[in-house]
Design a protein around this motif. Structure first.
Motif, PDB file in Angstrom:
ATOM      1  N   THR A  29      26.218  71.348  22.864  1.00 46.17           N
ATOM      2  CA  THR A  29      25.399  72.542  23.006  1.00 46.17           C
ATOM      3  C   THR A  29      24.511  72.654  21.785  1.00 46.17           C
ATOM      4  OG1 THR A  29      25.451  74.894  23.596  1.00 46.17           O
ATOM      5  CG2 THR A  29      27.013  74.181  21.903  1.00 46.17           C
ATOM      6  N   ARG A  37      19.270  81.286  26.044  1.00 37.86           N
ATOM      7  CA  ARG A  37      19.884  81.712  27.322  1.00 37.86           C
ATOM      8  C   ARG A  37      20.720  82.971  27.226  1.00 37.86           C
ATOM      9  NH1 ARG A  37      19.042  77.554  31.465  1.00 37.86           N
ATOM     10  NH2 ARG A  37      17.831  76.032  30.308  1.00 37.86           N
ATOM     11  N   ASN A 261      25.004  89.441  28.360  1.00 42.68           N
ATOM     12  CA  ASN A 261      24.022  88.413  28.025  1.00 42.68           C
ATOM     13  C   ASN A 261      22.769  89.200  27.659  1.00 42.68           C
ATOM     14  OD1 ASN A 261      21.801  86.632  28.294  1.00 42.68           O
ATOM     15  ND2 ASN A 261      22.925  85.330  29.724  1.00 42.68           N
ATOM     16  N   ASN A 288      30.124  88.221  24.046  1.00 42.55           N
ATOM     17  CA  ASN A 288      30.599  89.074  25.148  1.00 42.55           C
ATOM     18  C   ASN A 288      32.107  89.273  24.962  1.00 42.55           C
ATOM     19  OD1 ASN A 288      31.712  89.857  27.626  1.00 42.55           O
ATOM     20  ND2 ASN A 288      30.228  88.718  28.842  1.00 42.55           N
TER      21      ASN A 288
HETATM   22  O1  UT7 Z   1      30.630  89.478  31.278  1.00 44.74           O
HETATM   23  C1  UT7 Z   1      30.899  88.894  32.488  1.00 44.74           C
HETATM   24  C2  UT7 Z   1      29.669  88.637  33.214  1.00 44.74           C
HETATM   25  N1  UT7 Z   1      29.102  87.364  32.837  1.00 44.74           N
HETATM   26  C3  UT7 Z   1      27.804  87.236  32.776  1.00 44.74           C
HETATM   27  O2  UT7 Z   1      27.104  88.210  32.945  1.00 44.74           O
HETATM   28  C4  UT7 Z   1      27.208  85.854  32.580  1.00 44.74           C
HETATM   29  C5  UT7 Z   1      26.021  85.681  33.474  1.00 44.74           C
HETATM   30  N2  UT7 Z   1      25.443  84.353  33.409  1.00 44.74           N
HETATM   31  C6  UT7 Z   1      24.851  83.873  32.327  1.00 44.74           C
HETATM   32  O3  UT7 Z   1      24.825  84.524  31.302  1.00 44.74           O
HETATM   33  C7  UT7 Z   1      24.164  82.540  32.429  1.00 44.74           C
HETATM   34  O4  UT7 Z   1      24.236  82.072  33.762  1.00 44.74           O
HETATM   35  C8  UT7 Z   1      24.710  81.468  31.472  1.00 44.74           C
HETATM   36  C9  UT7 Z   1      24.363  81.828  30.029  1.00 44.74           C
HETATM   37  C10 UT7 Z   1      26.195  81.331  31.622  1.00 44.74           C
HETATM   38  C11 UT7 Z   1      24.067  80.119  31.787  1.00 44.74           C
HETATM   39  O5  UT7 Z   1      22.668  80.206  31.657  1.00 44.74           O
HETATM   40  P1  UT7 Z   1      21.729  79.671  32.813  1.00 44.74           P
HETATM   41  O6  UT7 Z   1      20.364  79.865  32.345  1.00 44.74           O
HETATM   42  O7  UT7 Z   1      22.136  80.343  34.084  1.00 44.74           O
HETATM   43  O8  UT7 Z   1      22.064  78.123  32.821  1.00 44.74           O
HETATM   44  P2  UT7 Z   1      22.577  77.217  34.006  1.00 44.74           P
HETATM   45  O9  UT7 Z   1      24.007  77.485  34.290  1.00 44.74           O
HETATM   46  O10 UT7 Z   1      21.587  77.303  35.132  1.00 44.74           O
HETATM   47  O11 UT7 Z   1      22.467  75.796  33.365  1.00 44.74           O
HETATM   48  C12 UT7 Z   1      21.205  75.242  32.940  1.00 44.74           C
HETATM   49  C13 UT7 Z   1      21.475  73.936  32.217  1.00 44.74           C
HETATM   50  C14 UT7 Z   1      22.428  73.003  32.967  1.00 44.74           C
HETATM   51  O12 UT7 Z   1      21.993  71.677  32.741  1.00 44.74           O
HETATM   52  P3  UT7 Z   1      21.109  70.895  33.839  1.00 44.74           P
HETATM   53  O13 UT7 Z   1      21.985  70.863  35.067  1.00 44.74           O
HETATM   54  O14 UT7 Z   1      19.879  71.698  34.023  1.00 44.74           O
HETATM   55  O15 UT7 Z   1      20.917  69.570  33.196  1.00 44.74           O
HETATM   56  C15 UT7 Z   1      23.758  73.210  32.278  1.00 44.74           C
HETATM   57  O16 UT7 Z   1      24.585  72.093  32.362  1.00 44.74           O
HETATM   58  O17 UT7 Z   1      22.112  74.205  30.950  1.00 44.74           O
HETATM   59  C16 UT7 Z   1      23.324  73.437  30.865  1.00 44.74           C
HETATM   60  N3  UT7 Z   1      24.297  74.181  30.045  1.00 44.74           N
HETATM   61  C17 UT7 Z   1      24.320  74.100  28.717  1.00 44.74           C
HETATM   62  N4  UT7 Z   1      23.582  73.409  27.823  1.00 44.74           N
HETATM   63  C18 UT7 Z   1      23.862  73.582  26.531  1.00 44.74           C
HETATM   64  C19 UT7 Z   1      25.244  75.047  30.468  1.00 44.74           C
HETATM   65  N5  UT7 Z   1      25.908  75.538  29.403  1.00 44.74           N
HETATM   66  C20 UT7 Z   1      25.348  74.967  28.313  1.00 44.74           C
HETATM   67  C21 UT7 Z   1      25.596  75.098  26.930  1.00 44.74           C
HETATM   68  N6  UT7 Z   1      24.825  74.382  26.072  1.00 44.74           N
HETATM   69  N7  UT7 Z   1      26.554  75.923  26.430  1.00 44.74           N
END
Ligand code: UT7
Length: 331
Positions: A29, A37, A261, A288
């Motif tokens: 990460t 994000r 978030n 969080n």
């Molecule tokens: O309190 C309980 C309620 N929870 C929430 O409200 C959380 C809500 N969701 C979120 O905050 C977001 O969905 C996250 C922060 C968890 C993720 O952000 P996102 O913009 O939705 O990312 P994503 O899951 O669509 O992933 C985008 C990319 C993926 O890679 P590819 O497939 O595009 O190559 C993930 O594998 O980011 C990748 N990814 C990461 N990269 C670096 C996922 N986690 C990470 C990470 N570091 N920690």
């Protein structure tokens, strides 16, 4: 008719600061990804030799009681919100009760995840309005860090969560228009498995057997779906609270959302066209902290002088379940 006033609010966070750079060493990460994000720069992790969900709650409760001008002997009920209890059973409420020497009073544990504190506040409000109790401690306390997967597989969840505790003394008041004006609670179990920890679930034939080594013990989150539902439900439940009290969004002095978030909070701010500075955010420092996030944020805002008598304060939450909730308060 009795009213419920939040007479004192307190919080405690563990000393250990874990930065995004620290997480970079454990998983694939980056500081830039996490900030872009989620807005999070650092979070606190507990020290297993001295911090527990219950004793962090005790420290927050002591602060809340001091600020409320009440003592342990004055408290007549505990509502303890956590999804990370010290033990499978009994709940952490009785452990905190023992620590604070409040033996004999009722202690209710609830597990409504990120909405837990607002659910707890609603419960306290009903007990106070009915005349049953005078001073209730409402707690949100969580140790998430020991259950996270600090590797590439669990990175989408691991970078978000942190540890901490918050507490409120909810007190009976009479002949005032201050206090909790209304609370609004919702749930939709259709999405129960979109943000959950499966094991050790009681539906397993042998819940402490093989399953305990499997992925079911780690939190699973469908982040995109959670995000999409969160932005809709947050706005809805805030609007519901305003309408129930015939108020306009301009009357909100401070909106303290569950710190899920930073992008979610900013989305709500834009969607609802809220005044700049109305939405309180501290996720940058604490991540969080699930049920603890609202009372930690409220306590911090109070310390900074951003919560004053007669201010209209709105609390709003969304999380696992899915559950969502709001409370409108004339402070
Ligand atoms: O309190 C309980 C309620 N929870 C929430 O409200 C959380 C809500 N969701 C979120 O905050 C977001 O969905 C996250 C922060 C968890 C993720 O952000 P996102 O913009 O939705 O990312 P994503 O899951 O669509 O992933 C985008 C990319 C993926 O890679 P590819 O497939 O595009 O190559 C993930 O594998 O980011 C990748 N990814 C990461 N990269 C670096 C996922 N986690 C990470 C990470 N570091 N920690």
């Amino acid at each position: 008719m009795y009213k419920s006033i939040i007479k004192g609010i307190g919080h405690y966070v563990p000393e250990r600061v874990v930065t995004n750079a620290d997480l970079e060493k454990l998983m694939d990460t980056s500081d830039a990804w996490i900030i872009e994000r989620t807005g999070i720069r650092e979070r606190r992790y507990f020290d297993h030799t001295k911090d527990t969900t219950a004793n962090m709650a005790s420290r927050a409760a002591i602060m809340a009681m001091e600020r409320a001008g009440v003592e342990s002997k004055d408290i007549d009920f505990i509502v303890f919100a956590t999804i990370t209890p010290d033990y499978m059973f009994p709940g952490s409420g009785v452990l905190m009760q023992r620590e604070l020497g409040m033996l004999g009073i009722g202690a209710l544990d609830i597990r409504n995840a990120c909405s837990g504190f607002v659910y707890g506040l609603s419960i306290a409000d009903q007990y106070i309005k009915s005349g049953m109790y005078k001073n209730i401690l409402v707690i949100g306390s969580e140790i998430q860090s020991s259950g996270l997967e600090h590797n590439d597989e669990g990175r989408n969840v691991a970078v978000i969560f942190g540890d901490g505790a918050g507490a409120a003394v909810v007190q009976r008041a009479e002949n005032t228009d201050r206090g909790i004006l209304s609370t609004h609670l919702h749930a939709d179990g259709t999405f129960a498995e979109e943000l959950y920890v499966k094991d050790p679930g009681s539906s397993r034939a042998d819940r402490y057997g093989e399953a305990m080594q499997g992925p079911g013990t780690k939190p699973y989150m469908n982040g995109n779906l959670v995000f999409k539902h969160a932005v809709v439900r947050f706005s809805e439940v805030i609007q519901e609270a305003l309408e129930a009290n015939q108020m306009d969004k301009e009357q909100i002095k401070l909106l303290v959302p569950h710190q899920a978030n930073l992008r979610i909070s900013q989305f709500i701010e834009q969607k609802m066209k809220l005044r700049e500075g109305v939405v309180y955010n501290n996720i940058q420092k604490f991540g969080n902290t699930t049920a603890a996030s609202i009372p930690i944020a409220l306590s911090e805002a109070w310390e900074k002088g951003q919560v004053k008598e007669n201010d209209i304060i709105c609390l709003a939450a969304f999380g696992s379940g899915f559950t969502w909730a709001s409370a409108l308060i004339r402070w």
